[in-house]
Write a protein that holds these residues in place. Structure first.
Motif, PDB file in Angstrom:
ATOM      1  N   PRO A   1       0.751  -1.186  -0.085  1.00  0.00           N
ATOM      2  CA  PRO A   1       0.014   0.008  -0.005  1.00  0.00           C
ATOM      3  C   PRO A   1       0.931   1.268   0.183  1.00  0.00           C
ATOM      4  N   GLU A   2       0.504   2.198  -0.708  1.00  0.00           N
ATOM      5  CA  GLU A   2       1.050   3.618  -0.830  1.00  0.00           C
ATOM      6  C   GLU A   2       0.752   4.707   0.242  1.00  0.00           C
ATOM      7  N   ASN A   3      -0.480   4.157   0.826  1.00  0.00           N
ATOM      8  CA  ASN A   3      -0.868   5.295   1.995  1.00  0.00           C
ATOM      9  C   ASN A   3      -2.206   4.327   2.772  1.00  0.00           C
ATOM     10  N   ALA A   4      -2.569   5.077   3.839  1.00  0.00           N
ATOM     11  CA  ALA A   4      -3.477   4.572   4.787  1.00  0.00           C
ATOM     12  C   ALA A   4      -4.462   4.084   4.243  1.00  0.00           C
ATOM     13  N   THR A   5      -4.903   4.832   3.286  1.00  0.00           N
ATOM     14  CA  THR A   5      -6.418   4.704   2.604  1.00  0.00           C
ATOM     15  C   THR A   5      -6.127   3.321   1.788  1.00  0.00           C
ATOM     16  N   GLU A   6      -5.261   3.237   1.045  1.00  0.00           N
ATOM     17  CA  GLU A   6      -4.919   1.752   0.177  1.00  0.00           C
ATOM     18  C   GLU A   6      -4.678   0.758   1.122  1.00  0.00           C
TER      19      GLU A   6
ATOM     20  N   CYS B   1       1.796  -1.902   8.269  1.00  0.00           N
ATOM     21  CA  CYS B   1       1.427  -2.345   7.028  1.00  0.00           C
ATOM     22  C   CYS B   1       2.107  -1.765   5.837  1.00  0.00           C
ATOM     23  N   TYR B   2       2.916  -0.885   5.827  1.00  0.00           N
ATOM     24  CA  TYR B   2       3.863  -0.264   4.764  1.00  0.00           C
ATOM     25  C   TYR B   2       4.815  -1.142   4.281  1.00  0.00           C
ATOM     26  N   ASP B   3       5.179  -1.271   3.059  1.00  0.00           N
ATOM     27  CA  ASP B   3       6.564  -2.047   2.634  1.00  0.00           C
ATOM     28  C   ASP B   3       6.094  -3.414   2.624  1.00  0.00           C
TER      29      ASP B   3
ATOM     30  N   VAL C   1       5.199 -16.811   3.572  1.00  0.00           N
ATOM     31  CA  VAL C   1       4.426 -15.536   3.657  1.00  0.00           C
ATOM     32  C   VAL C   1       5.406 -14.428   4.187  1.00  0.00           C
ATOM     33  N   VAL C   2       6.357 -14.795   4.868  1.00  0.00           N
ATOM     34  CA  VAL C   2       7.163 -13.671   5.347  1.00  0.00           C
ATOM     35  C   VAL C   2       8.052 -13.260   4.063  1.00  0.00           C
ATOM     36  N   GLY C   3       8.292 -14.037   3.181  1.00  0.00           N
ATOM     37  CA  GLY C   3       8.899 -13.524   1.972  1.00  0.00           C
ATOM     38  C   GLY C   3      10.129 -14.411   1.324  1.00  0.00           C
TER      39      GLY C   3
END
Length: 182
Positions: free
Chosen positions: A66-71, A126-128, A153-155
């Motif tokens: 997500p690029e921002n809180a809304t997304e 939530c970011y990155d 899931v971790v990557g």
């Protein structure tokens, strides 16, 4: 990687993931991992290069970082009370070898309240992160269950990476008590 007792160095490279395409979720993630790895391998001849990309898919549609809180809130609302798929593609390069594999894990979320979503997003966790959550952090509290590899899931699906590196004869793992996967 330290689990495999192999010395490693992390190199990052920016790839315009929006410019990479695939005819299926697995192909898309694989193409991104290959693009990342090829660029690093091209600059690091005779080194084993491992690149990976992880994406979250719901109804075969990707939920990126997500690029921002809304997304981020939008992503979490889509995942709330549902099962989604996390796909990690790993590409391996060494001299004339190029191998790629995908690991898929199904993750089911509890139904999330608006309050929970708001507080989680406000935490910044939530970011990155693909899909807007980290299973290795407070995001784990949203997870009802998983079917598959947690590390995926971790990557980085370390167990499958180990098997692929053995298959390609890129690794010897001779430690007392190590599993014999001949």
């Amino acid at each position: 990687m330290s689990l495999l007792q192999v010395p490693f160095e992390v190199k990052t490279i920016e790839v315009d993931e929006q410019a990479v395409f695939g005819s299926s979720p697995s192909e898309l993630v694989s193409n991104i991992a290959i693009e990342k790895g090829f660029r690093v391998a091209d600059r690091n001849q005779h080194a084993i290069v491992i690149s990976a990309d992880t994406m979250v898919f719901i109804d075969d549609k990707p939920l990126g970082k997500p690029e921002n809180a809304t997304e981020a809130k939008k992503h979490l609302r889509k995942l709330s009370g549902r099962t989604h798929t996390v796909i990690t593609a790993v590409a391996l390069f060494f001299d004339d070898i190029c191998g790629v594999f995908c690991e898929k894990t199904k993750v089911t979320f509890y139904a999330l309240s608006e309050e929970w979503i708001h507080d989680y997003v406000a935490s910044g966790d939530c970011y990155d992160k693909a899909g807007g959550y980290g299973i290795q952090t407070a995001g784990s509290l949203m997870v009802e269950h998983i079917s598959g590899d947690y590390n995926n899931v971790v990557g980085l699906p370390v167990a499958e990476l180990y098997r692929e590196m053995k298959r390609l004869q890129l690794i010897e793992f001779a430690t007392t008590g190590a599993r014999n996967d001949n």
